[in-house]
Design a protein around this motif. Structure first.
Motif, PDB file in Angstrom:
ATOM      1  N   ARG A 349       0.841  -1.205   0.000  1.00 14.90           N
ATOM      2  CA  ARG A 349       0.000   0.000   0.000  1.00 14.90           C
ATOM      3  C   ARG A 349       0.872   1.249   0.000  1.00 14.90           C
ATOM      4  NH1 ARG A 349      -3.111  -3.360   3.439  1.00 14.90           N
ATOM      5  NH2 ARG A 349      -5.251  -3.640   2.686  1.00 14.90           N
ATOM      6  N   LEU A 350       0.320   2.287  -0.591  1.00 17.96           N
ATOM      7  CA  LEU A 350       0.974   3.597  -0.641  1.00 17.96           C
ATOM      8  C   LEU A 350      -0.028   4.620  -0.107  1.00 17.96           C
ATOM      9  CD1 LEU A 350       3.531   5.108  -1.672  1.00 17.96           C
ATOM     10  CD2 LEU A 350       2.406   5.292  -3.897  1.00 17.96           C
ATOM     11  N   TYR A 351       0.442   5.517   0.728  1.00 16.44           N
ATOM     12  CA  TYR A 351      -0.477   6.436   1.392  1.00 16.44           C
ATOM     13  C   TYR A 351      -0.088   7.900   1.185  1.00 16.44           C
ATOM     14  CZ  TYR A 351      -1.671   2.254   4.125  1.00 16.44           C
ATOM     15  OH  TYR A 351      -2.048   1.001   4.513  1.00 16.44           O
ATOM     16  N   VAL A 352      -1.092   8.747   1.390  1.00 16.92           N
ATOM     17  CA  VAL A 352      -0.886  10.163   1.657  1.00 16.92           C
ATOM     18  C   VAL A 352      -1.430  10.367   3.066  1.00 16.92           C
ATOM     19  CG1 VAL A 352      -1.734  12.464   1.141  1.00 16.92           C
ATOM     20  CG2 VAL A 352      -0.956  11.001  -0.716  1.00 16.92           C
ATOM     21  N   LEU A 353      -0.626  10.938   3.946  1.00 23.13           N
ATOM     22  CA  LEU A 353      -1.096  11.187   5.314  1.00 23.13           C
ATOM     23  C   LEU A 353      -1.629  12.608   5.414  1.00 23.13           C
ATOM     24  CD1 LEU A 353       1.676   9.618   7.605  1.00 23.13           C
ATOM     25  CD2 LEU A 353      -0.359   8.542   6.648  1.00 23.13           C
ATOM     26  N   ARG A 354      -2.750  12.744   6.124  1.00 18.01           N
ATOM     27  CA  ARG A 354      -3.279  14.077   6.456  1.00 18.01           C
ATOM     28  C   ARG A 354      -3.454  14.069   7.974  1.00 18.01           C
ATOM     29  NH1 ARG A 354      -8.007  15.096   3.083  1.00 18.01           N
ATOM     30  NH2 ARG A 354      -6.705  16.280   1.623  1.00 18.01           N
ATOM     31  N   GLY A 355      -2.436  14.566   8.668  1.00 21.44           N
ATOM     32  CA  GLY A 355      -2.426  14.380  10.121  1.00 21.44           C
ATOM     33  C   GLY A 355      -2.273  12.895  10.390  1.00 21.44           C
ATOM     34  N   LYS A 356      -3.184  12.326  11.181  1.00 21.87           N
ATOM     35  CA  LYS A 356      -3.116  10.882  11.446  1.00 21.87           C
ATOM     36  C   LYS A 356      -3.979  10.083  10.463  1.00 21.87           C
ATOM     37  CE  LYS A 356      -6.728  11.025  15.005  1.00 21.87           C
ATOM     38  NZ  LYS A 356      -7.059  10.756  16.412  1.00 21.87           N
ATOM     39  N   GLU A 357      -4.730  10.787   9.607  1.00 22.04           N
ATOM     40  CA  GLU A 357      -5.575  10.100   8.623  1.00 22.04           C
ATOM     41  C   GLU A 357      -4.710   9.531   7.491  1.00 22.04           C
ATOM     42  OE1 GLU A 357      -9.179  11.109   5.429  1.00 22.04           O
ATOM     43  OE2 GLU A 357      -8.248  12.732   6.583  1.00 22.04           O
ATOM     44  N   GLN A 358      -4.987   8.279   7.147  1.00 27.42           N
ATOM     45  CA  GLN A 358      -4.232   7.593   6.095  1.00 27.42           C
ATOM     46  C   GLN A 358      -5.108   7.461   4.847  1.00 27.42           C
ATOM     47  OE1 GLN A 358      -3.371   3.956   8.195  1.00 27.42           O
ATOM     48  NE2 GLN A 358      -2.859   5.181   9.984  1.00 27.42           N
ATOM     49  N   ILE A 359      -4.684   8.109   3.782  1.00 29.63           N
ATOM     50  CA  ILE A 359      -5.454   8.078   2.529  1.00 29.63           C
ATOM     51  C   ILE A 359      -4.673   7.235   1.528  1.00 29.63           C
ATOM     52  CG2 ILE A 359      -6.476   9.479   0.689  1.00 29.63           C
ATOM     53  CD1 ILE A 359      -6.233  11.886   2.746  1.00 29.63           C
ATOM     54  N   GLU A 360      -5.269   6.133   1.112  1.00 27.37           N
ATOM     55  CA  GLU A 360      -4.566   5.230   0.203  1.00 27.37           C
ATOM     56  C   GLU A 360      -4.571   5.794  -1.219  1.00 27.37           C
ATOM     57  OE1 GLU A 360      -4.629   0.467  -0.716  1.00 27.37           O
ATOM     58  OE2 GLU A 360      -5.590   1.177   1.122  1.00 27.37           O
ATOM     59  N   VAL A 361      -3.430   5.696  -1.900  1.00 21.25           N
ATOM     60  CA  VAL A 361      -3.329   6.160  -3.287  1.00 21.25           C
ATOM     61  C   VAL A 361      -2.637   5.076  -4.109  1.00 21.25           C
ATOM     62  CG1 VAL A 361      -3.290   8.637  -2.787  1.00 21.25           C
ATOM     63  CG2 VAL A 361      -1.151   7.365  -2.785  1.00 21.25           C
ATOM     64  N   LYS A 362      -2.875   5.109  -5.425  1.00 21.84           N
ATOM     65  CA  LYS A 362      -2.285   4.084  -6.297  1.00 21.84           C
ATOM     66  C   LYS A 362      -0.871   4.442  -6.745  1.00 21.84           C
ATOM     67  CE  LYS A 362      -6.592   2.124  -8.024  1.00 21.84           C
ATOM     68  NZ  LYS A 362      -7.444   1.858  -9.214  1.00 21.84           N
ATOM     69  N   GLU A 363      -0.603   5.760  -6.856  1.00 21.31           N
ATOM     70  CA  GLU A 363       0.726   6.164  -7.317  1.00 21.31           C
ATOM     71  C   GLU A 363       1.001   7.606  -6.901  1.00 21.31           C
ATOM     72  OE1 GLU A 363       0.519   5.576 -11.529  1.00 21.31           O
ATOM     73  OE2 GLU A 363      -0.764   7.314 -11.859  1.00 21.31           O
ATOM     74  N   LEU A 364       2.278   7.924  -6.873  1.00 21.53           N
ATOM     75  CA  LEU A 364       2.712   9.293  -6.578  1.00 21.53           C
ATOM     76  C   LEU A 364       3.776   9.696  -7.595  1.00 21.53           C
ATOM     77  CD1 LEU A 364       3.107   9.128  -2.677  1.00 21.53           C
ATOM     78  CD2 LEU A 364       1.360  10.409  -3.924  1.00 21.53           C
ATOM     79  N   TYR A 365       3.626  10.898  -8.134  1.00 23.69           N
ATOM     80  CA  TYR A 365       4.570  11.391  -9.144  1.00 23.69           C
ATOM     81  C   TYR A 365       5.723  12.157  -8.483  1.00 23.69           C
ATOM     82  CZ  TYR A 365       2.011  10.151 -13.361  1.00 23.69           C
ATOM     83  OH  TYR A 365       1.433   9.452 -14.390  1.00 23.69           O
ATOM     84  N   ALA A 366       6.794  12.312  -9.251  1.00 21.44           N
ATOM     85  CA  ALA A 366       7.957  13.070  -8.800  1.00 21.44           C
ATOM     86  C   ALA A 366       7.531  14.430  -8.260  1.00 21.44           C
ATOM     87  CB  ALA A 366       8.948  13.245  -9.947  1.00 21.44           C
ATOM     88  N   GLY A 367       8.078  14.792  -7.109  1.00 19.59           N
ATOM     89  CA  GLY A 367       7.750  16.071  -6.485  1.00 19.59           C
ATOM     90  C   GLY A 367       6.728  15.965  -5.381  1.00 19.59           C
ATOM     91  N   ASP A 368       5.975  14.854  -5.335  1.00 22.23           N
ATOM     92  CA  ASP A 368       4.909  14.713  -4.350  1.00 22.23           C
ATOM     93  C   ASP A 368       5.444  14.104  -3.049  1.00 22.23           C
ATOM     94  OD1 ASP A 368       2.385  14.982  -3.326  1.00 22.23           O
ATOM     95  OD2 ASP A 368       1.380  13.803  -4.884  1.00 22.23           O
ATOM     96  N   ILE A 369       4.648  14.230  -2.013  1.00 22.74           N
ATOM     97  CA  ILE A 369       4.993  13.698  -0.690  1.00 22.74           C
ATOM     98  C   ILE A 369       3.969  12.645  -0.306  1.00 22.74           C
ATOM     99  CG2 ILE A 369       4.981  14.318   1.774  1.00 22.74           C
ATOM    100  CD1 ILE A 369       6.338  16.949   0.969  1.00 22.74           C
ATOM    101  N   GLY A 370       4.448  11.511   0.197  1.00 23.52           N
ATOM    102  CA  GLY A 370       3.558  10.435   0.599  1.00 23.52           C
ATOM    103  C   GLY A 370       4.143   9.648   1.749  1.00 23.52           C
TER     104      GLY A 370
END
Length: 697
Positions: A349-370
């Protein structure tokens, strides 16, 4: 959450003095953009950023938190950092992941030490920045005072984009200086156009003039136009301001109220319009397979690489490695390679965190934070890539911890649990260190300051249910002698069958070399002590110097010469000669005028000129000797002094108090020197108490 490419990504760190309103501003932005339907408050412990129990208890940020915001078609990763100086490691990690900064200033508190430190960070990391003056709703707010102080500190770079509109002493709107238009707030950050009040024209014109000066200086063509008295077009102003903000020659000043979510729309628009996307940055790593440089530069078409800039090891939300994608595209089902550890792992799994909330994402491009969960061998500073193109980026250089305390486990059976808990806390905070000081039978906990160490103790209990207590550490004193003596040591024991017999005459004197515990020589004639017992005599010396008779500290600078003795052909043994030597040592050291040596460190203190008098006075009180002062380019002085290590305890807190937090210090061991008689007496008394308490324990 959707996938965003670098053109539509902004990575922004929020900096500022502790309590200036960073977390409240993030909360206001989240509410404005619809992420939350109720604006949380720090006092109520319900903000997105401060979710840790320690943060809720203390009402300030301890860790950096990532809060991604979607504004129109742009993803803005906001990194909310602690403002209190003990948690500087969190700030430094965030700075490495960001491409621009917002420095939050309270309009009622004004420009504080943390504001200036934030500016210095931006200078160090060459980050484009803007100021957001919050608390404009407060009765004591003064935007003008903040701008004047910023002008005084940073000169022509400061460019107010806003000027306040007040009615009946209440903050009701602002003038957009760039567009020369009045704005009256309706609800939150929404506004309607309004006339620019006559009373504010003096400052609006002043701000406008400095803004146009800055625009003119951005190119020769615009400078020529300016001198000819021609008006700049809105497009020329906008383009010039963007390039000037990105190259750090202009620093906009915006305003609003975090508490009432006023000005949040303006700051989001400014972030999108004036701050750079990640691909404006240059980033180079090394290909460990070819030893060639790898220019990542946040290019999505290159092989995938990512940098781990922070680790979360929370027992409630789990372990996460926060990453910034440096090149390529990271997919949730990728196999990633850690070139630092030479290990490969399959992502599930790959996530984007928003505080303690975990949002699952399929991919992240160059420059992004996850974030990636549960990477077993990966720590902060590691690089993730593919095995085909193994890349390593430079590891972070964070502030070095100099404050330290001794600690011990309250419940003896918890030693392993304490060790594991500290290991997890050190994964999260790279400015924490544990040192096992075997010589003084103590374990030391190092940090940036005492508040940080206090938080560690609290987290240990709250998170991991283990209790430790911290106390003043033992100083690594040394013992030596000042004169030459000759003593005899005789060990004689009779007990059925063979007895024990050893007899030595040893001269003890200073060796002059404090780096060596002892020098052993033999100068005997006629075989009074057979050669085969010489090693036993030296072993007796080697064991004895580990714990001196004065206060139980190691002995250094000793020369021991075996000059005479006697033996028994049947009863003499190595053990007997060793015991005879130990007896001679105890007697000889006490007769040879023993003294206590204290460790001296060379301390370097960095402070603005106005604090030098206070600092030097304090160093004198600490028995320090000022060696010199080195003027630095930014109005600061580096004071260099020799000071006893024992006098550095609590210095982090005292220096902060004397300088309002702006002073910095570092030290390194220099040498040992004779301690004054009153210090010696006190240390001997404390050592006796310590020995008695250890025996009782």
């Amino acid at each position: 959450m959707e996938t965003y490419k670098y053109e539509k990504i902004r990575n922004v760190v929020l900096l500022g003095h502790g309590g200036s309103g960073k977390t409240t501003l993030v909360e206001a932005i989240a509410y404005t953009t619809g992420i939350t339907n109720r604006q949380g408050k720090v006092e109520e412990g319900n903000t997105i950023s401060d979710y840790d129990k320690e943060e809720n208890k203390r009402l300030f940020s301890i860790s950096t938190t990532v809060v991604p915001i979607i504004w129109e078609d742009t993803k803005i990763n906001l990194l909310d950092t602690p403002g209190y100086f003990d948690f500087v490691g969190e700030v430094e990690e965030a700075l490495l992941a960001c491409d621009a900064a917002i420095i939050v200033v309270s309009a009622k508190s004004g420009v504080e030490i943390g504001t200036m430190k934030a500016w210095d960070y931006c200078e160090k990391y060459k980050l484009p920045r803007m100021f957001f003056v919050t608390d404009m709703d407060d009765d004591n707010a003064s935007f003008r005072a903040v701008v004047e102080r910023l002008d005084e500190l940073y000169g022509k770079k400061i460019a107010p984009f806003h000027s306040p509109i007040r009615e009946n002493e209440k903050f009701v709107g602002f003038v957009n200086v760039v567009k020369m238009a009045g704005r009256r707030f309706t609800k939150l950050s929404d506004y309607v156009d309004c006339e620019i009040p006559e009373y504010s024209m003096e400052y609006v014109n002043k701000y406008r003039e400095s803004l146009l000066d800055a625009v003119a200086e951005s190119s020769e063509e615009l400078m020529e136009k300016y001198f000819e008295g021609e008006e700049f077009t809105p497009q020329e102003i906008s383009t010039a301001l963007r390039s000037s903000v990105i190259d750090c020659s202009i620093v906009p000043v915006l305003m609003g109220s975090g508490l009432y979510a006023q000005g949040t729309r303006m700051i989001l628009e400014a972030i999108e319009k004036y701050f750079p996307s990640p691909n404006k940055g240059v980033l180079t790593g090394v290909n460990t397979k070819t030893d060639e440089n790898f220019a990542a530069d946040y290019d999505a078409n290159k092989p995938m690489t990512a940098y781990v800039f922070k680790t979360i090891a929370d027992p409630f939300i789990g372990k996460f490695s926060l990453i910034k994608i440096c090149s390529g595209v990271l997919k949730s089902d990728s196999v990633i390679y850690n070139a630092d550890k030479d290990t490969e792992e399959k992502l599930s799994r790959l996530y984007v965190l928003r505080g303690k909330e975990q949002i699952e994402v399929k991919e992240l491009y160059a420059g992004d934070i996850g974030a990636i969960g549960k990477l077993s061998n990966t720590v902060t500073g590691d690089t993730l890539s593919t095995k085909a193109t193994p890349i390593v980026y430079a590891r972070p250089k964070l502030s070095v911890p100099y404050a330290y305390q001794r600690f011990r486990t309250k419940n003896k059976g918890d030693d392993d649990k304490v060790s594991q808990a500290l290991q997890k806390l050190m994964e999260e905070d790279l400015t924490l260190r544990v040192v096992n000081d075997k010589e003084n039978r103590q374990t030391l906990l190092y940090g940036i300051g005492e508040q940080q160490l206090d938080v560690v103790v609290s987290k240990m209990l709250q998170r991991y249910k283990v209790d430790i207590e911290i106390m003043k550490p033992r100083v690594p004193y040394r013992e030596t002698i000042r004169k030459k003596v000759r003593v005899q040591g005789k060990y004689k024991k009779q007990s059925g069958g063979h007895g024990q017999y050893g007899d030595v005459h040893i001269e003890f004197e200073p060796s002059g070399d404090m780096d060596l515990p002892y020098v052993f020589e033999e100068n005997v004639f006629g075989g009074v002590v057979p050669k085969n017992f010489f090693p036993a005599v030296e072993k007796g010396i080697a064991e004895s110097v580990l714990k001196g008779p004065l206060a139980g500290y190691p002995v250094v600078g000793l020369k021991a010469t075996l000059v005479d003795g006697s033996y028994h052909p049947v009863d003499s043994s190595e053990m007997a000669f060793k015991m005879a030597t130990i007896q001679a040592f105890k007697q000889g050291i006490m007769e040879a005028t023993p003294i206590l040596l204290e460790p001296i460190v060379t301390l370097k203190v960095l402070v603005p000129d106005k604090f030098t008098g206070d600092i030097m006075g304090d160093l004198n009180r600490r028995r320090g000797r000022v060696l010199g002062m080195n003027p630095l380019h930014n109005g600061k002085q580096e004071i260099v002094a020799d000071i006893p290590l024992s006098e550095t305890f609590g210095y982090a807190t005292d220096l902060r108090s004397m300088t309002g937090g702006i002073g910095e210090y570092s030290y390194e061991f220099a040498r040992y020197e004779q301690a004054p008689s009153d210090v010696q007496q006190k240390v001997i008394e404390e050592s006796e108490k310590y020995a008695n308490s250890e025996e009782v324990g």
